[in-house]
Scaffold this active site. Structure first.
Site, PDB file in Angstrom:
ATOM      1  N   SER A  69       1.039  -1.030  -0.380  1.00  0.00           N
ATOM      2  CA  SER A  69       0.130   0.135   0.327  1.00  0.00           C
ATOM      3  C   SER A  69       0.653   1.402  -0.037  1.00  0.00           C
ATOM      4  CB  SER A  69      -0.657   0.029   1.071  1.00  0.00           C
ATOM      5  OG  SER A  69      -1.965   0.928   0.819  1.00  0.00           O
ATOM      6  N   ASP A 108     -10.507  -3.580  -5.149  1.00  0.00           N
ATOM      7  CA  ASP A 108      -9.869  -3.027  -3.871  1.00  0.00           C
ATOM      8  C   ASP A 108     -10.674  -1.321  -3.612  1.00  0.00           C
ATOM      9  OD1 ASP A 108      -8.269  -0.750  -2.412  1.00  0.00           O
ATOM     10  OD2 ASP A 108      -6.632  -1.161  -2.862  1.00  0.00           O
ATOM     11  N   HIS A 119      -8.524  -4.655  -1.071  1.00  0.00           N
ATOM     12  CA  HIS A 119      -7.381  -4.498  -1.240  1.00  0.00           C
ATOM     13  C   HIS A 119      -6.773  -5.150   0.247  1.00  0.00           C
ATOM     14  CE1 HIS A 119      -4.457  -0.652  -0.621  1.00  0.00           C
ATOM     15  NE2 HIS A 119      -4.384  -0.725   0.642  1.00  0.00           N
TER      16      HIS A 119
END
Ligand SMILES: *[C@@H]1O[C@H](CO)[C@@H](O)[C@H](O)[C@H]1NC(C)=O
Ligand SMILES: *[C@@H]1O[C@H](CO)[C@@H](O)[C@H](O)[C@H]1NC(C)=O
Ligand SMILES: *[C@@H]1O[C@H](CO)[C@@H](O)[C@H](O)[C@H]1NC(C)=O
Length: 327
Positions: free
Chosen positions: A118, A236, A291
């Site tokens: 991320s 996501d 995600h």
């Protein structure tokens, strides 16, 4: 730990002997070298989490002999977690540059591989573009926001750090205060607020070379990568827009996605991404699910593909050995 020091010691010997043209005198088990791996975790995570340790263990089991360093911005897990929400990203990257350069194993390795989760992915890119000492060979990012976020993720109940960051983002993302104290503000990028972004963004506008004056070092460093693989999570909804993981731009009004290859950043090659792509070194990948819903299977496959041992001839020809005699 001793074992790794030995590996680099023998590698240094190998380099030295190569220089005096007698490489045959060097003993080497299978003629390959296992590079260390650095990992930068995401928002709300910390270096002490079990999940991070599991990833480190997995990397070691897929590629035995991998020395893993999990990047940290504080000595405690809670301090490290706080630093994912609050701080000046420019200063955080400086700390990481010092941290990696001071690590006896990383700093004597011919290169390292890098794994970014991320926001850790775009920050690792920042490390590469600004410092790259030790240099990164292969970079893999999962669900990173290379083209920024246009919305902040929703915080879970009782996560006061997250809520604090959210409140500050709402009250004024382009203020000097937010840009020097709130981490996600520094990679906020809403295409409808491009002027404010270009003027104020403390991190992303700079690191993506979007301002008029281009930083040639950023391009030079990024295009020195051997491989750069970007993974987007198909479903996501946390990182908005998800296509940012592949450096694409999304028009929030009509949902149009402009892929990296159609954007000036690529066409005018502000970062060396086009060059990497032309050489087959830029990989656009997708992963199923939400995600950071990483499976062990995907991680194993990725570690094999990108973080496996390299041939000694290659490790001795890595740029560091010629470009940085100081090491
Ligand atoms: C290592 O390299 C040497 C010299 O090039 C070669 O003779 C040997 O077979 C190689 N060993 C392995 C395991 O590949
Ligand atoms: C962030 O830190 C850097 C380095 O100390 C400083 O130059 C910069 O002004 C800071 N950014 C903001 C927005 O205050
Ligand atoms: C987004 O799409 C709308 C509708 O097509 C268009 O009017 C607008 O200019 C676009 N925004 C940007 C920032 O390109």
């Amino acid at each position: 730990m001793r074992q790794f020091v030995k590996i680099w010691a023998s590698l240094a010997a190998l380099t030295l002997s190569a220089a005096v043209h007698s490489p045959s005198t060097v003993e080497d088990d299978d003629n390959t070298t296992q590079l260390p791996l650095i990992i930068w975790h995401g928002l709300g995570d910390d270096f002490e989490r079990d999940g991070m340790k599991e990833v480190a263990t997995l990397a070691e089991s897929v590629n035995p002999g991998t020395y893993v360093h999990i990047i940290r911005l504080a000595d405690t897990g809670s301090g490290d977690r706080q630093a994912t929400f609050f701080g000046n990203v420019t200063e955080q990257i400086e700390i990481v540059c010092e941290q990696l350069a001071a690590d006896p194993i990383l700093s004597s390795a011919p290169a390292v591989n890098a794994l970014g989760f991320s926001q850790g992915g775009q920050f690792l890119r920042g490390y590469i573009q600004r410092c790259n000492n030790p240099p990164v060979r292969n970079l893999v990012t999962f669900g990173s926001q290379h083209n920024g976020i246009s919305e902040f993720q929703s915080c879970s109940l009782g996560d006061w750090l997250c809520k604090g960051a959210e409140a500050l983002l709402r009250s004024g993302r382009w203020t000097d205060f937010a840009q020097s104290h709130v981490v996600p503000a520094q990679y906020f990028r809403d295409p409808t607020e491009l002027d404010a972004y270009l003027e104020k963004s403390n991190f992303l506008a700079d690191i993506n070379n979007e301002r008029e004056l281009k930083n040639v070092k950023y391009k030079k460093n990024l295009q020195s990568l051997n491989m750069f693989a970007m993974f987007m999570f198909d479903e996501d909804t946390v990182a908005v827009p998800k296509e940012s993981a592949l450096f694409a731009e999304v028009n929030a009004t009509d949902g149009t996605v402009t892929p990296l290859q159609e954007r000036p950043i690529y066409k005018e090659d502000w970062l060396g991404l086009k060059k990497l792509d032309d050489q087959g070194k830029l990989h656009f990948k997708s992963a199923p699910g939400q995600h950071m819903q990483l499976t062990e299977e995907l991680l194993k496959k990725t570690f094999k593909e990108y973080f496996g041992p390299i041939q000694d001839e290659e490790s001795t020809s890595l740029p560091r050995l010629v470009a940085q005699p100081g090491f």
